[in-house]
Design a protein around this motif. Structure first.
Motif, PDB file in Angstrom:
ATOM      1  N   THR A  58      -6.988   1.706   3.544  1.00 28.32           N
ATOM      2  CA  THR A  58      -5.693   1.578   2.881  1.00 28.32           C
ATOM      3  C   THR A  58      -5.719   2.387   1.594  1.00 28.32           C
ATOM      4  O   THR A  58      -6.712   2.390   0.872  1.00 28.32           O
ATOM      5  N   ASN A 109      -4.319   2.303  -1.853  1.00 26.77           N
ATOM      6  CA  ASN A 109      -3.724   1.283  -2.702  1.00 26.77           C
ATOM      7  C   ASN A 109      -2.785   1.894  -3.734  1.00 26.77           C
ATOM      8  O   ASN A 109      -2.850   3.087  -4.021  1.00 26.77           O
ATOM      9  N   TYR A 154       0.842  -1.200   0.000  1.00 31.41           N
ATOM     10  CA  TYR A 154       0.000   0.000   0.000  1.00 31.41           C
ATOM     11  C   TYR A 154       0.875   1.246   0.000  1.00 31.41           C
ATOM     12  O   TYR A 154       2.035   1.194   0.394  1.00 31.41           O
TER      13      TYR A 154
END
Length: 105
Positions: A64, A66, A41
């Motif tokens: 998160t 990405n 990430y």
């Protein structure tokens, strides 16, 4: 002074100087942190608030960022909290109103 028992019987746990609501949430943090360090990430945020209709707020355990610029909303939930009526409603609102699918772990 002894703290009262939590609603779902979870135990607050401290990791990296951060207090988590449950051991499970702390474990998810450890896993996400390791994945972040491995380059999975671009970033991980905790306790991210999302505004929903009617002045309701859903606070996601983790989000998160990405590599492709998208994000994933992650909630560390036990089977008991997954079945909570308020949580189920907020989860539906996140999908229907914001187009966000919550990943439960």
């Amino acid at each position: 002074m002894k703290q009262p028992r939590s609603k779902y019987g979870n135990k607050r746990t401290e990791v990296d100087g951060i207090t988590f609501d449950s051991k499970h949430e702390a474990q998810v943090w450890r896993a996400l942190k390791m994945e972040l360090q491995a380059g999975a990430y671009n970033g991980v945020a905790r306790q991210v608030s999302f505004g929903l209709p009617g002045g309701v707020t859903h606070v996601a355990d983790f989000v998160t960022l990405n590599k492709d610029g998208t994000y994933t909303v992650i909630d560390a939930k036990s089977s008991a909290t997954r079945n909570n009526a308020v949580y189920k409603l907020k989860k539906k609102q996140m999908q229907n109103c914001l187009g966000i699918q919550i990943k439960e772990v």
